[in-house]
Design an enzyme around this catalytic site. Structure first.
Site, PDB file in Angstrom:
ATOM      1  N   GLU A 128      -9.763  -9.791  -7.824  1.00 18.72           N
ATOM      2  CA  GLU A 128      -8.692  -8.813  -7.613  1.00 18.72           C
ATOM      3  C   GLU A 128      -7.543  -9.006  -8.605  1.00 18.72           C
ATOM      4  O   GLU A 128      -6.975  -8.035  -9.112  1.00 18.72           O
ATOM      5  CB  GLU A 128      -8.195  -8.907  -6.168  1.00 18.72           C
ATOM      6  CG  GLU A 128      -9.270  -8.428  -5.185  1.00 18.72           C
ATOM      7  CD  GLU A 128      -8.921  -8.635  -3.724  1.00 18.72           C
ATOM      8  OE1 GLU A 128      -7.853  -9.218  -3.418  1.00 18.72           O
ATOM      9  OE2 GLU A 128      -9.718  -8.192  -2.875  1.00 18.72           O
ATOM     10  N   HIS A 138      -2.131  -5.362   1.449  1.00 17.59           N
ATOM     11  CA  HIS A 138      -3.431  -6.002   1.192  1.00 17.59           C
ATOM     12  C   HIS A 138      -3.193  -7.444   0.761  1.00 17.59           C
ATOM     13  O   HIS A 138      -2.220  -7.733   0.066  1.00 17.59           O
ATOM     14  CB  HIS A 138      -4.163  -5.266   0.050  1.00 17.59           C
ATOM     15  CG  HIS A 138      -5.335  -6.027  -0.472  1.00 17.59           C
ATOM     16  ND1 HIS A 138      -6.579  -5.968   0.124  1.00 17.59           N
ATOM     17  CD2 HIS A 138      -5.445  -6.929  -1.482  1.00 17.59           C
ATOM     18  CE1 HIS A 138      -7.401  -6.795  -0.521  1.00 17.59           C
ATOM     19  NE2 HIS A 138      -6.732  -7.374  -1.504  1.00 17.59           N
ATOM     20  N   LYS A 160       0.824  -1.205   0.000  1.00 18.53           N
ATOM     21  CA  LYS A 160       0.000   0.000   0.000  1.00 18.53           C
ATOM     22  C   LYS A 160       0.871   1.274   0.000  1.00 18.53           C
ATOM     23  O   LYS A 160       2.071   1.223   0.295  1.00 18.53           O
ATOM     24  CB  LYS A 160      -0.926  -0.038   1.222  1.00 18.53           C
ATOM     25  CG  LYS A 160      -1.970  -1.160   1.144  1.00 18.53           C
ATOM     26  CD  LYS A 160      -2.961  -1.070   2.300  1.00 18.53           C
ATOM     27  CE  LYS A 160      -4.033  -2.127   2.198  1.00 18.53           C
ATOM     28  NZ  LYS A 160      -5.057  -1.972   3.274  1.00 18.53           N
ATOM     29  N   PHE A 174     -15.528   4.134   6.499  1.00 25.32           N
ATOM     30  CA  PHE A 174     -14.159   4.514   6.131  1.00 25.32           C
ATOM     31  C   PHE A 174     -13.895   4.431   4.623  1.00 25.32           C
ATOM     32  O   PHE A 174     -12.758   4.601   4.189  1.00 25.32           O
ATOM     33  CB  PHE A 174     -13.143   3.644   6.892  1.00 25.32           C
ATOM     34  CG  PHE A 174     -13.326   2.148   6.717  1.00 25.32           C
ATOM     35  CD1 PHE A 174     -12.809   1.487   5.613  1.00 25.32           C
ATOM     36  CD2 PHE A 174     -13.994   1.404   7.675  1.00 25.32           C
ATOM     37  CE1 PHE A 174     -12.965   0.120   5.457  1.00 25.32           C
ATOM     38  CE2 PHE A 174     -14.156   0.023   7.525  1.00 25.32           C
ATOM     39  CZ  PHE A 174     -13.637  -0.615   6.402  1.00 25.32           C
ATOM     40  N   TYR A 201     -12.376  -1.650  -4.101  1.00 27.06           N
ATOM     41  CA  TYR A 201     -12.925  -1.831  -2.743  1.00 27.06           C
ATOM     42  C   TYR A 201     -14.451  -1.717  -2.719  1.00 27.06           C
ATOM     43  O   TYR A 201     -15.012  -1.388  -1.676  1.00 27.06           O
ATOM     44  CB  TYR A 201     -12.307  -0.803  -1.799  1.00 27.06           C
ATOM     45  CG  TYR A 201     -10.944  -1.198  -1.238  1.00 27.06           C
ATOM     46  CD1 TYR A 201     -10.777  -2.360  -0.476  1.00 27.06           C
ATOM     47  CD2 TYR A 201      -9.834  -0.388  -1.442  1.00 27.06           C
ATOM     48  CE1 TYR A 201      -9.530  -2.705   0.056  1.00 27.06           C
ATOM     49  CE2 TYR A 201      -8.579  -0.735  -0.908  1.00 27.06           C
ATOM     50  CZ  TYR A 201      -8.455  -1.889  -0.161  1.00 27.06           C
ATOM     51  OH  TYR A 201      -7.220  -2.239   0.376  1.00 27.06           O
ATOM     52  N   ASN A 223      -2.084   0.337   6.644  1.00 22.28           N
ATOM     53  CA  ASN A 223      -1.601  -0.928   7.217  1.00 22.28           C
ATOM     54  C   ASN A 223      -0.727  -1.754   6.260  1.00 22.28           C
ATOM     55  O   ASN A 223      -0.683  -2.968   6.334  1.00 22.28           O
ATOM     56  CB  ASN A 223      -2.770  -1.735   7.793  1.00 22.28           C
ATOM     57  CG  ASN A 223      -3.795  -2.093   6.749  1.00 22.28           C
ATOM     58  OD1 ASN A 223      -3.605  -1.791   5.578  1.00 22.28           O
ATOM     59  ND2 ASN A 223      -4.861  -2.747   7.160  1.00 22.28           N
TER      60      ASN A 223
END
Ligand code: GDP
Length: 138
Positions: free
Chosen positions: A127, A116, A10, A58, A50, A113
C-alpha cells in the site's frame, strides 16, 4: 521496533471536514507522519488498491466510494504502528467500534468508515508503494 504503516482518510471524512481532527488523533497517539498528500483517485486506481477484495459483493460500491472525492494518503511511523493504528481506528463497522476510536467518532457506516489502515506487514509494504515513490519516503 519502529514500524511503518499506511493510512487513508477516506472521502466521507474528508468531505465532512474531519481531516484535521483525525490527524490530531493520530499525532496524539504517538505516530510520526513520514509522508502525506491529498489526492483524488480514479475507479481503476481504487480497484488496484483494493484488488484483494475483488470477489467481495461490495467491491463495486467500495471502489466507487473511494473514487468519489479527495482523500488524504499517508505513511505513519511508530513502534507497533500497524496494530496500534488498527486499534485507534476501531472495528470496520462503526456500530461495533469501541468508544474513543476514530471510526466510532467519525464513521457513518460499514463502507463510509472514515479511515483505512494496513492490516499486516506485507499489505503495508504494497500500500505504501502504491501511493508513494521511494524519494517521498527518504
Ligand atoms: P478494514 O480493514 O477494517 O478497512 O476492513 P476490510 O479490509 O474488511 O474492508 C475494506 C473496506 O471495505 C472497509 O474499510 C469498508 O470501507 C468496506 N467494507 C467492508 N465490509 C463491507 C461490507 O460488508 N459492505 C460494504 N458496503 N463495505 C464494506
Amino acid at each position: 521496533m519502529t514500524q511503518r504503516t499506511f493510512s487513508i482518510i477516506k472521502p466521507d471524512a474528508f468531505r465532512k471536514g474531519h481531516t484535521g481532527a483525525i490527524l490530531a488523533e493520530i499525532e496524539k497517539a504517538g505516530f510520526g507522519i513520514v509522508a502525506i498528500k491529498r489526492l483524488s483517485i480514479s475507479k481503476a486506481q481504487a480497484e488496484g488498491f483494493y484488488y484483494v477484495h475483488k470477489e467481495r459483493p461490495f467491491f463495486a460500491s467500495l471502489t466507487q466510494f473511494m473514487s468519489s472525492g479527495p482523500i488524504v494518503a499517508m505513511v505513519l511511523e511508530k513502534d507497533n504502528a500497524i496494530a496500534d493504528l488498527r486499534k485507534l481506528m476501531g472495528a470496520t463497522n462503526p456500530a461495533n467500534a469501541d468508544e474513543g476510536t476514530i471510526r466510532k467518532k467519525y464513521a457513518a457506516s460499514i463502507e463510509e468508515n472514515a479511515i483505512h489502515g494496513s492490516d499486516a506487514e506485507d499489505t503495508a509494504k504494497f500500500e505504501i508503494g502504491y501511493f508513494f515513490a521511494g524519494y517521498e519516503l527518504a
